[in-house]
Design a protein around this motif. Structure first.
Motif, PDB file in Angstrom:
ATOM      1  N   ASN A   1       0.973  -0.897  -0.029  1.00  0.00           N
ATOM      2  CA  ASN A   1      -0.349  -0.326  -0.167  1.00  0.00           C
ATOM      3  C   ASN A   1       0.960   0.734  -0.496  1.00  0.00           C
ATOM      4  O   ASN A   1       0.947   2.489  -0.550  1.00  0.00           O
ATOM      5  CB  ASN A   1      -0.716   0.328   1.237  1.00  0.00           C
ATOM      6  N   ALA A   2       1.857   1.376   0.999  1.00  0.00           N
ATOM      7  CA  ALA A   2       2.506   2.638   0.738  1.00  0.00           C
ATOM      8  C   ALA A   2       3.084   2.533  -0.520  1.00  0.00           C
ATOM      9  O   ALA A   2       3.748   4.135  -0.844  1.00  0.00           O
ATOM     10  CB  ALA A   2       3.371   2.211   2.550  1.00  0.00           C
ATOM     11  N   VAL A   3       4.477   1.825  -0.689  1.00  0.00           N
ATOM     12  CA  VAL A   3       5.509   1.682  -1.515  1.00  0.00           C
ATOM     13  C   VAL A   3       4.734   3.222  -3.590  1.00  0.00           C
ATOM     14  O   VAL A   3       5.369   3.948  -3.459  1.00  0.00           O
ATOM     15  CB  VAL A   3       6.097   0.362  -2.435  1.00  0.00           C
ATOM     16  N   PRO A   4       3.482   2.109  -3.494  1.00  0.00           N
ATOM     17  CA  PRO A   4       2.199   3.108  -4.461  1.00  0.00           C
ATOM     18  C   PRO A   4       2.775   4.276  -4.240  1.00  0.00           C
ATOM     19  O   PRO A   4       1.857   5.127  -4.999  1.00  0.00           O
ATOM     20  CB  PRO A   4       1.493   2.264  -5.591  1.00  0.00           C
TER      21      PRO A   4
ATOM     22  N   VAL B   1       0.307   2.206  -8.305  1.00  0.00           N
ATOM     23  CA  VAL B   1       0.634   4.091  -8.675  1.00  0.00           C
ATOM     24  C   VAL B   1      -0.439   5.108  -9.418  1.00  0.00           C
ATOM     25  O   VAL B   1      -1.016   5.849  -8.598  1.00  0.00           O
ATOM     26  CB  VAL B   1       2.032   4.076  -9.027  1.00  0.00           C
ATOM     27  N   GLN B   2      -1.218   4.077 -10.235  1.00  0.00           N
ATOM     28  CA  GLN B   2      -2.283   5.002 -10.907  1.00  0.00           C
ATOM     29  C   GLN B   2      -3.316   4.910 -10.029  1.00  0.00           C
ATOM     30  O   GLN B   2      -4.219   5.834  -9.925  1.00  0.00           O
ATOM     31  CB  GLN B   2      -3.112   4.044 -11.775  1.00  0.00           C
ATOM     32  N   SER B   3      -3.664   4.330  -8.897  1.00  0.00           N
ATOM     33  CA  SER B   3      -4.670   4.292  -7.962  1.00  0.00           C
ATOM     34  C   SER B   3      -4.596   5.773  -6.836  1.00  0.00           C
ATOM     35  O   SER B   3      -6.098   5.976  -6.312  1.00  0.00           O
ATOM     36  CB  SER B   3      -5.277   2.832  -7.165  1.00  0.00           C
ATOM     37  N   PHE B   4      -3.706   6.096  -7.120  1.00  0.00           N
ATOM     38  CA  PHE B   4      -2.900   7.616  -6.416  1.00  0.00           C
ATOM     39  C   PHE B   4      -3.570   8.414  -7.187  1.00  0.00           C
ATOM     40  O   PHE B   4      -2.563   9.614  -6.269  1.00  0.00           O
ATOM     41  CB  PHE B   4      -2.054   7.230  -5.174  1.00  0.00           C
ATOM     42  N   LEU B   5      -3.364   8.626  -8.474  1.00  0.00           N
ATOM     43  CA  LEU B   5      -3.247   9.737  -9.190  1.00  0.00           C
ATOM     44  C   LEU B   5      -5.000   9.987 -10.022  1.00  0.00           C
ATOM     45  O   LEU B   5      -5.689   9.248 -10.227  1.00  0.00           O
ATOM     46  CB  LEU B   5      -2.168   9.620 -10.349  1.00  0.00           C
TER      47      LEU B   5
ATOM     48  N   ALA C   1       3.744   7.522  -6.284  1.00  0.00           N
ATOM     49  CA  ALA C   1       2.392   8.576  -6.611  1.00  0.00           C
ATOM     50  C   ALA C   1       3.014   9.770  -6.282  1.00  0.00           C
ATOM     51  O   ALA C   1       2.458  10.565  -6.889  1.00  0.00           O
ATOM     52  CB  ALA C   1       1.505   7.994  -6.615  1.00  0.00           C
ATOM     53  N   GLY C   2       3.791  10.108  -5.009  1.00  0.00           N
ATOM     54  CA  GLY C   2       4.156  11.335  -4.821  1.00  0.00           C
ATOM     55  C   GLY C   2       3.052  12.125  -3.561  1.00  0.00           C
ATOM     56  O   GLY C   2       2.914  13.072  -3.314  1.00  0.00           O
ATOM     57  N   VAL C   3       2.013  11.166  -3.380  1.00  0.00           N
ATOM     58  CA  VAL C   3       1.230  11.056  -1.686  1.00  0.00           C
ATOM     59  C   VAL C   3       2.054  11.626  -0.610  1.00  0.00           C
ATOM     60  O   VAL C   3       3.561  11.385   0.103  1.00  0.00           O
ATOM     61  CB  VAL C   3       0.475  10.096  -1.890  1.00  0.00           C
ATOM     62  N   GLU C   4       1.734  13.351  -0.527  1.00  0.00           N
ATOM     63  CA  GLU C   4       2.615  13.839   0.412  1.00  0.00           C
ATOM     64  C   GLU C   4       2.268  13.378   1.850  1.00  0.00           C
ATOM     65  O   GLU C   4       3.031  13.153   3.087  1.00  0.00           O
ATOM     66  CB  GLU C   4       2.105  15.198   0.428  1.00  0.00           C
ATOM     67  N   SER C   5       1.149  12.739   2.390  1.00  0.00           N
ATOM     68  CA  SER C   5       0.668  12.438   3.444  1.00  0.00           C
ATOM     69  C   SER C   5       0.205  10.964   4.007  1.00  0.00           C
ATOM     70  O   SER C   5      -1.065  10.301   3.016  1.00  0.00           O
ATOM     71  CB  SER C   5      -0.267  13.645   4.219  1.00  0.00           C
ATOM     72  N   ILE C   6       1.022  10.405   4.346  1.00  0.00           N
ATOM     73  CA  ILE C   6       0.024   8.811   4.294  1.00  0.00           C
ATOM     74  C   ILE C   6       0.212   8.041   5.717  1.00  0.00           C
ATOM     75  O   ILE C   6       1.429   8.604   6.903  1.00  0.00           O
ATOM     76  CB  ILE C   6       1.146   7.645   4.056  1.00  0.00           C
ATOM     77  N   ALA C   7      -1.708   7.474   6.751  1.00  0.00           N
ATOM     78  CA  ALA C   7      -1.355   7.395   7.418  1.00  0.00           C
ATOM     79  C   ALA C   7      -1.524   5.411   7.338  1.00  0.00           C
ATOM     80  O   ALA C   7      -1.998   5.384   6.485  1.00  0.00           O
ATOM     81  CB  ALA C   7      -2.545   8.579   8.330  1.00  0.00           C
ATOM     82  N   LEU C   8      -1.379   5.606   8.354  1.00  0.00           N
ATOM     83  CA  LEU C   8      -1.643   3.361   8.339  1.00  0.00           C
ATOM     84  C   LEU C   8      -2.467   3.465   9.843  1.00  0.00           C
ATOM     85  O   LEU C   8      -1.835   3.266  10.806  1.00  0.00           O
ATOM     86  CB  LEU C   8      -0.070   2.631   8.087  1.00  0.00           C
ATOM     87  N   ALA C   9      -3.243   2.641   9.321  1.00  0.00           N
ATOM     88  CA  ALA C   9      -4.337   1.438  10.762  1.00  0.00           C
ATOM     89  C   ALA C   9      -3.637   0.010  10.403  1.00  0.00           C
ATOM     90  O   ALA C   9      -3.653  -0.637   9.437  1.00  0.00           O
ATOM     91  CB  ALA C   9      -5.841   1.937  10.627  1.00  0.00           C
TER      92      ALA C   9
END
Length: 310
Positions: free
Chosen positions: A15-18, A259-263, A22-30
């Motif tokens: 989940n985190a690597v793609p 990666v496309q999922s986050f664009l 993709a350049g996501v600036e804020s990633i939180a994990l549960a």
């Protein structure tokens, strides 16, 4: 937001690597709290987060985690998108909150389908069915074959392999004996392809003669594993494919996490006066045909209410 009792550091990576690429600036994990670790996520989860630089981690699991990201709390800001695999409660929560948040796909409970003929090895097939059954009592394990001999051999092989592994009573046997799992006998490869396309499995193994050619004909699957040396476990941990994949038939319209999922694509319209004049009459004609005269008037107003004719 992985759900359930098990610990999957590989899901952190998947989940985190793609998202990072993709350049996501804020990633939180549960991740579910663990009683034996003081109510914190499992240390292997925290270690994977540390290696990836994910430092916003919440000890929350299941549907509650999805709700937390959808609504936000005093300590957790609402998320724009929630991705990841989970049990049936996680999948149901992602469906419920779709629209308030973006989701990747409904990823869980897990599924494996194997399309096989008489060239397949029953030992391989049995081990692969069991490997997915150990995820969840609702996991689906399906063999589609035109070979009665192979079907019987796989059934015979399942017993000793199940007896030799863990999670038998709480996951594997309920999954294999559940109505979601079966051996499906078909009249031939053509019918087998129709069956697996209708099913749209999360993981589809092709164990037939000329497996690559058969795989090319599949339309609906989360991921396809071609031939005897590409088991699903390879895709889970090493091959490079993502193992966050559509389940429940969603493969007919959704793809695996990437990666496309986050664009997002944003459409931009930029016309000059001459360019608008060239097509103005088309817009006005369509607006009038749809009984939306104000749409056409918005064009006419730019040309003194007289649209140039082409």
């Amino acid at each position: 937001a992985p759900g359930g009792r098990s610990v999957y550091p590989s899901s952190v990576i998947m989940n985190a690597v793609p998202a990072q690429e993709a350049g996501v600036e804020s990633i939180a994990l549960a991740s579910p709290p663990q009683r034996e670790h003081g109510g914190l996520p499992h240390p292997t989860i925290l270690a994977a987060c540390a290696l990836l630089g994910v430092d916003e981690v919440y000890a929350v699991g299941g549907a509650q985690a999805v709700a937390m990201f959808a609504y936000g709390t005093e300590s957790c800001a609402p998320a724009n998108m929630v991705t990841g695999p989970g049990n049936i409660w996680v999948a149901a929560a992602k469906r419920y909150f779709t629209g308030r948040i973006g989701i990747d796909t409904e990823a869980g409970p897990t599924e494996i389908a194997v399309l096989a003929d008489d060239t397949a090895d029953p030992v391989h097939i049995a081990s692969d069915l069991i490997s997915q059954a150990e995820h969840d009592p609702l996991a689906a394990a399906v063999l589609v074959t035109d070979s009665v001999d192979l079907a019987e051999a796989v059934e015979k092989e399942l017993e000793p392999q199940v007896a030799a592994t863990r999670h038998v009573e709480d996951r594997i046997l309920p999954a294999l004996r559940g109505r979601q799992s079966a051996i499906v006998l078909v009249d031939g490869l053509e019918e087998g392809l129709r069956v697996v396309d209708a099913y749209g499995a999360e993981h589809l193994e092709i164990q037939t003669a000329d497996a690559a050619a058969v795989a090319d004909r599949v339309r609906n699957a989360g991921a396809i594993f071609v031939g005897p040396w590409a088991p699903v476990s390879l895709g889970d941990y090493c091959a490079g494919s993502n193992h966050v994949l559509p389940t429940g038939g969603c493969a007919c319209h959704s793809s695996g996490l990437s990666v496309q999922s986050f664009l997002r694509g944003i459409h931009i319209v930029d016309y000059t006066r001459d360019a608008l004049a060239e097509v103005a009459h088309h817009v006005v004609t369509l607006a009038e045909a749809e009984d939306l005269p104000a749409h056409g008037a918005a064009i006419k107003a730019r040309f003194g209410w007289k649209v140039p004719q082409q």
